[in-house]
Structures are given as C-alpha cells and as structure tokens.
Design a protein around this motif. Structure first.
Motif, PDB file in Angstrom:
ATOM      1  N   CYS A 138     -38.409  45.320  -9.552  1.00 16.86           N
ATOM      2  CA  CYS A 138     -37.979  45.393  -8.149  1.00 16.86           C
ATOM      3  C   CYS A 138     -39.154  45.165  -7.199  1.00 16.86           C
ATOM      4  O   CYS A 138     -39.648  46.112  -6.573  1.00 16.86           O
ATOM      5  CB  CYS A 138     -37.333  46.751  -7.855  1.00 16.86           C
ATOM      6  SG  CYS A 138     -35.964  47.177  -8.935  1.00 16.86           S
ATOM      7  N   PRO A 139     -39.604  43.924  -7.061  1.00 22.67           N
ATOM      8  CA  PRO A 139     -40.771  43.659  -6.216  1.00 22.67           C
ATOM      9  C   PRO A 139     -40.564  43.955  -4.729  1.00 22.67           C
ATOM     10  O   PRO A 139     -41.542  44.061  -3.990  1.00 22.67           O
ATOM     11  CB  PRO A 139     -41.039  42.161  -6.442  1.00 22.67           C
ATOM     12  CG  PRO A 139     -39.773  41.603  -6.982  1.00 22.67           C
ATOM     13  CD  PRO A 139     -39.115  42.722  -7.750  1.00 22.67           C
ATOM     14  N   THR A 140     -39.317  44.105  -4.289  1.00 26.60           N
ATOM     15  CA  THR A 140     -39.112  44.441  -2.872  1.00 26.60           C
ATOM     16  C   THR A 140     -39.229  45.941  -2.636  1.00 26.60           C
ATOM     17  O   THR A 140     -39.129  46.396  -1.504  1.00 26.60           O
ATOM     18  CB  THR A 140     -37.721  43.993  -2.371  1.00 26.60           C
ATOM     19  OG1 THR A 140     -36.730  44.696  -3.152  1.00 26.60           O
ATOM     20  CG2 THR A 140     -37.521  42.496  -2.512  1.00 26.60           C
ATOM     21  N   LEU A 141     -39.392  46.709  -3.716  1.00 23.46           N
ATOM     22  CA  LEU A 141     -39.531  48.162  -3.587  1.00 23.46           C
ATOM     23  C   LEU A 141     -40.958  48.569  -3.951  1.00 23.46           C
ATOM     24  O   LEU A 141     -41.591  47.969  -4.804  1.00 23.46           O
ATOM     25  CB  LEU A 141     -38.562  48.900  -4.519  1.00 23.46           C
ATOM     26  CG  LEU A 141     -37.071  48.568  -4.371  1.00 23.46           C
ATOM     27  CD1 LEU A 141     -36.261  49.410  -5.363  1.00 23.46           C
ATOM     28  CD2 LEU A 141     -36.591  48.805  -2.946  1.00 23.46           C
ATOM     29  N   ARG A 142     -41.451  49.605  -3.286  1.00 27.53           N
ATOM     30  CA  ARG A 142     -42.763  50.147  -3.647  1.00 27.53           C
ATOM     31  C   ARG A 142     -42.577  51.589  -4.105  1.00 27.53           C
ATOM     32  O   ARG A 142     -42.157  52.447  -3.328  1.00 27.53           O
ATOM     33  CB  ARG A 142     -43.689  50.114  -2.432  1.00 27.53           C
ATOM     34  CG  ARG A 142     -45.004  50.812  -2.719  1.00 27.53           C
ATOM     35  CD  ARG A 142     -45.975  50.706  -1.541  1.00 27.53           C
ATOM     36  NE  ARG A 142     -47.142  51.544  -1.804  1.00 27.53           N
ATOM     37  CZ  ARG A 142     -48.009  51.906  -0.880  1.00 27.53           C
ATOM     38  NH1 ARG A 142     -47.859  51.498   0.374  1.00 27.53           N
ATOM     39  NH2 ARG A 142     -49.028  52.678  -1.182  1.00 27.53           N
ATOM     40  N   LEU A 143     -42.863  51.820  -5.361  1.00 28.21           N
ATOM     41  CA  LEU A 143     -42.763  53.184  -5.886  1.00 28.21           C
ATOM     42  C   LEU A 143     -43.840  54.027  -5.213  1.00 28.21           C
ATOM     43  O   LEU A 143     -45.028  53.842  -5.436  1.00 28.21           O
ATOM     44  CB  LEU A 143     -42.962  53.180  -7.407  1.00 28.21           C
ATOM     45  CG  LEU A 143     -42.905  54.563  -8.070  1.00 28.21           C
ATOM     46  CD1 LEU A 143     -41.557  55.237  -7.855  1.00 28.21           C
ATOM     47  CD2 LEU A 143     -43.218  54.452  -9.560  1.00 28.21           C
ATOM     48  N   PRO A 201     -33.794  47.468   9.277  1.00 27.91           N
ATOM     49  CA  PRO A 201     -35.113  46.835   9.176  1.00 27.91           C
ATOM     50  C   PRO A 201     -36.272  47.823   9.214  1.00 27.91           C
ATOM     51  O   PRO A 201     -37.314  47.586   8.600  1.00 27.91           O
ATOM     52  CB  PRO A 201     -35.171  45.890  10.384  1.00 27.91           C
ATOM     53  CG  PRO A 201     -33.934  46.107  11.172  1.00 27.91           C
ATOM     54  CD  PRO A 201     -33.025  47.034  10.451  1.00 27.91           C
ATOM     55  N   ASN A 202     -36.109  48.915   9.964  1.00 27.59           N
ATOM     56  CA  ASN A 202     -37.224  49.867  10.059  1.00 27.59           C
ATOM     57  C   ASN A 202     -37.007  51.119   9.212  1.00 27.59           C
ATOM     58  O   ASN A 202     -37.513  52.189   9.536  1.00 27.59           O
ATOM     59  CB  ASN A 202     -37.510  50.229  11.521  1.00 27.59           C
ATOM     60  CG  ASN A 202     -36.285  50.705  12.279  1.00 27.59           C
ATOM     61  OD1 ASN A 202     -35.152  50.355  11.941  1.00 27.59           O
ATOM     62  ND2 ASN A 202     -36.492  51.502  13.297  1.00 27.59           N
ATOM     63  N   LEU A 203     -36.262  50.967   8.114  1.00 27.53           N
ATOM     64  CA  LEU A 203     -36.207  52.053   7.132  1.00 27.53           C
ATOM     65  C   LEU A 203     -37.558  52.088   6.426  1.00 27.53           C
ATOM     66  O   LEU A 203     -37.988  51.093   5.850  1.00 27.53           O
ATOM     67  CB  LEU A 203     -35.083  51.794   6.123  1.00 27.53           C
ATOM     68  CG  LEU A 203     -34.840  52.904   5.096  1.00 27.53           C
ATOM     69  CD1 LEU A 203     -34.276  54.158   5.757  1.00 27.53           C
ATOM     70  CD2 LEU A 203     -33.879  52.429   3.997  1.00 27.53           C
ATOM     71  N   PHE A 204     -38.246  53.221   6.506  1.00 29.31           N
ATOM     72  CA  PHE A 204     -39.591  53.321   5.921  1.00 29.31           C
ATOM     73  C   PHE A 204     -39.518  53.715   4.453  1.00 29.31           C
ATOM     74  O   PHE A 204     -40.292  53.229   3.628  1.00 29.31           O
ATOM     75  CB  PHE A 204     -40.404  54.364   6.703  1.00 29.31           C
ATOM     76  CG  PHE A 204     -41.765  54.658   6.127  1.00 29.31           C
ATOM     77  CD1 PHE A 204     -42.838  53.828   6.396  1.00 29.31           C
ATOM     78  CD2 PHE A 204     -41.974  55.777   5.314  1.00 29.31           C
ATOM     79  CE1 PHE A 204     -44.099  54.098   5.869  1.00 29.31           C
ATOM     80  CE2 PHE A 204     -43.233  56.046   4.776  1.00 29.31           C
ATOM     81  CZ  PHE A 204     -44.294  55.204   5.057  1.00 29.31           C
ATOM     82  N   ALA A 205     -38.584  54.632   4.152  1.00 30.83           N
ATOM     83  CA  ALA A 205     -38.523  55.128   2.778  1.00 30.83           C
ATOM     84  C   ALA A 205     -37.140  55.632   2.428  1.00 30.83           C
ATOM     85  O   ALA A 205     -36.428  56.167   3.275  1.00 30.83           O
ATOM     86  CB  ALA A 205     -39.525  56.268   2.577  1.00 30.83           C
ATOM     87  N   PRO A 265     -42.833  46.020   1.444  1.00 29.98           N
ATOM     88  CA  PRO A 265     -41.775  46.532   0.578  1.00 29.98           C
ATOM     89  C   PRO A 265     -41.235  47.874   1.084  1.00 29.98           C
ATOM     90  O   PRO A 265     -41.905  48.572   1.853  1.00 29.98           O
ATOM     91  CB  PRO A 265     -42.472  46.732  -0.778  1.00 29.98           C
ATOM     92  CG  PRO A 265     -43.809  46.105  -0.678  1.00 29.98           C
ATOM     93  CD  PRO A 265     -44.122  45.907   0.765  1.00 29.98           C
ATOM     94  N   LEU A 266     -40.030  48.193   0.671  1.00 32.43           N
ATOM     95  CA  LEU A 266     -39.427  49.478   1.037  1.00 32.43           C
ATOM     96  C   LEU A 266     -39.978  50.566   0.111  1.00 32.43           C
ATOM     97  O   LEU A 266     -39.920  50.434  -1.116  1.00 32.43           O
ATOM     98  CB  LEU A 266     -37.904  49.368   0.896  1.00 32.43           C
ATOM     99  CG  LEU A 266     -37.092  50.646   1.106  1.00 32.43           C
ATOM    100  CD1 LEU A 266     -37.249  51.188   2.529  1.00 32.43           C
ATOM    101  CD2 LEU A 266     -35.616  50.382   0.792  1.00 32.43           C
ATOM    102  N   ASN A 267     -40.498  51.625   0.707  1.00 32.72           N
ATOM    103  CA  ASN A 267     -41.019  52.730  -0.102  1.00 32.72           C
ATOM    104  C   ASN A 267     -39.876  53.500  -0.744  1.00 32.72           C
ATOM    105  O   ASN A 267     -38.882  53.804  -0.081  1.00 32.72           O
ATOM    106  CB  ASN A 267     -41.798  53.697   0.784  1.00 32.72           C
ATOM    107  CG  ASN A 267     -43.020  53.056   1.393  1.00 32.72           C
ATOM    108  OD1 ASN A 267     -43.911  52.618   0.677  1.00 32.72           O
ATOM    109  ND2 ASN A 267     -43.063  52.963   2.721  1.00 32.72           N
TER     110      ASN A 267
END
Ligand SMILES: *Cc1c(COP(=O)(O)O)cnc(C)c1O
Length: 277
Positions: free
Chosen positions: A179-184, A102-106, A133-135
């Motif tokens: 991939c809306p759950t990811l943030r480039l 859950p606390n994976l930042f990137a 979102p996950l970076n």
C-alpha cells in the motif's frame, strides 16, 4: 462558506481549556525526558464546527473525529489546512469516503487488510494525488475487552518469526509491501477505563509499547521488507508512534512514551448523547 461563529464567551472558554491541557502536556513531556514533543489532537466529535473554528483561529490544526459522515461534513465547511484524524471504528464500507477527504491526516483505527486495501485503492484512483501518503495507525485492543475493537497485543515472545507474528505483523507487512499510498505511522490503543484510573504505570500503555517492540523485531526479520523497515526507523524516532492517552490519562500516557494524545471532553466539555446530534 464561513461557519457560524462561536460566542466570544464560548471561544474564550475553549481556548482557556486548551491552554490548560497544553501546560499539562508540557509538564508531562519534561518529566518524561528527551524525545519528540507529543502531538495534541483535540477530539471534537458531536461538537459544532463553530467550536472547531474558534480553536482553529487560536492556531490549532489537529482535530479528531469518530463518525465518518460528521467528519466529511466538517471537513467540507472548515479550513483546508486542518489535519483531521479519524479515530472512530473503521468499517471498510466507509474507507472510500474517508480516503476522499483531501486533508485527512491520519486514520488511527486500522484493523484489517481489507480496510487497508480499500483506503489504498481509493487513494490510488484519486484524480489529484495527495501530496503525502495517508498516515495510518493500527489499533490494538490492549485490554482484551470484547466491546473494544483492535487487534490482539503482542508479547515479546509471540512475535518471533517462528510464532508467525500474528495479525498485527501481517497487517503491518501488508501496508509496507502493498500500500504505497499509506504510511504506517504507529500503533493506537484506547485501553480500559479501570486501568487508567487505578493502575500505575498503566498496563495498557505498557502493552502497546511491548507490541511496538515485538512488531518491529518481527518486521526486521522479513528480508522482503528490509528497505521499508529501515525507512520507517529512519523517518521517526522509535520507528512507530504510540497514540495513547485521552482526557483522564494523557499525562500518564506521555510519561509512558505517548507521541499522540487524543483529548476531547476536558477541552470541549461533556458531549451530548450521540442520537441527539
Ligand atoms: C472520544 C474519544 C477520545 C476522547 O475522549 P475524552 O475522554 O473525551 O478525552 C479519544 N480517543 C478516542 C478513540 C475516542 O473515541
């Protein structure tokens, strides 16, 4: 489930080393001039949780790990507000486990559409949605060394619409569109040890910057991504971050525009060989 505590001597040593790196980061940032302060990620692979806990108690939150199992174990026993960075080689069969932390930042080492899809589908199926979102950073093999992972760098001409842009453009466009759950968030490189000690400015860091410029230019030409690219450029200065710089070259990396440095051994000390851990 508190983790074992570091000895007072060890805790003091770690904090002392960390403070010395912070000072160098600040000096390099001043020398570089205006712009956001780079993030200092402390790389703790093959080091015990007690070391991380000691640095945590000193206020540090960003830590980097290379091995999925090791990261999973540490994330379970250490505080929930740590911002973990996965910086190891990314295999798509490990994406599910990583995305469940859950606390994976990137994830700093994305190199394929397949892995992006795995991360995204895991995140989309989680019983509780992440607050943000996950970076993700796309890893670029700026030195072209065979043993390093990463997609090929772009030169100013190779990314034009007519040239097709190449794999980095395809992957970035896929993340933005699908991939809306990811943030480039940015691009990452390790670079060759040779150029980090001998060449100034470091050519790997220059290539990462060129790749960012070319990638953004190629993305701007895509009518279907207009809103997403505008958001990217609005959300952070430079549009994309640059994750570059490790113990032996982070000062130069910051002077060349790094926004995220990953420093291990000069804070944590030498690492044991992997198989003994
Ligand atoms: C191990 C590692 C680091 C830290 O390297 P040091 O030289 O110990 O600072 C940084 N980035 C990546 C990708 C690594 O694997």
């Amino acid at each position: 489930m508190p983790v074992e505590r570091a000895t007072p001597e060890r805790a003091e040593e770690l904090v002392h080393n960390y403070q010395q790196i912070v000072t160098q980061v600040e000096q390099a940032t001043q020398k570089r001039g205006p712009g956001p302060k780079p993030r200092l990620v402390v790389v703790t692979k093959l080091k015990p949780s007690s070391d991380i806990q000691a640095l945590y108690e000193h206020g540090i939150r960003h830590f980097g790990e290379n091995y999925p199992q090791e990261l999973e174990g540490k994330a379970k026993e250490l505080p929930e507000d740590i911002a973990w960075h996965y910086i190891g080689t990314l295999q798509s069969n490990k994406c599910k486990m990583l995305a469940s932390i859950p606390n994976l930042f990137a994830v700093e080492t994305l190199t394929s559409v397949k892995a992006a899809n795995q991360l995204h589908s895991t995140l989309a199926a989680l019983p509780t949605r992440r607050p943000a979102p996950l970076n993700v950073f796309i890893q670029i093999n700026t030195s072209g060394e065979e043993q390093k992972s990463g997609l090929p760098a772009l030169s100013p001409s190779s990314a034009s619409a007519s040239a097709g842009g190449g794999e980095v453009v395809d992957l970035a466009a896929h993340i933005l569109a699908k991939c809306p759950t990811l943030r480039l968030r940015g691009l990452m490189t390790i670079g060759s040890l040779d150029s980090s000690v001998s060449a100034h400015p470091n050519p790997d860091f220059e290539r990462l910057k060129e790749t960012r410029t070319a990638l953004l230019a190629a993305l701007r030409e895509r009518a279907d991504l207009k809103a997403a690219v505008e958001e990217l450029e609005r959300d952070q200065e430079g549009g994309l971050e640059l994750s570059m710089g490790m113990s032996n070259d982070f000062v130069e990396a910051i002077e060349q525009g790094s926004t995220n440095v990953r420093v291990g051994s000069s804070i944590m000390g030498a690492r044991p060989p992997r198989h003994s851990s």
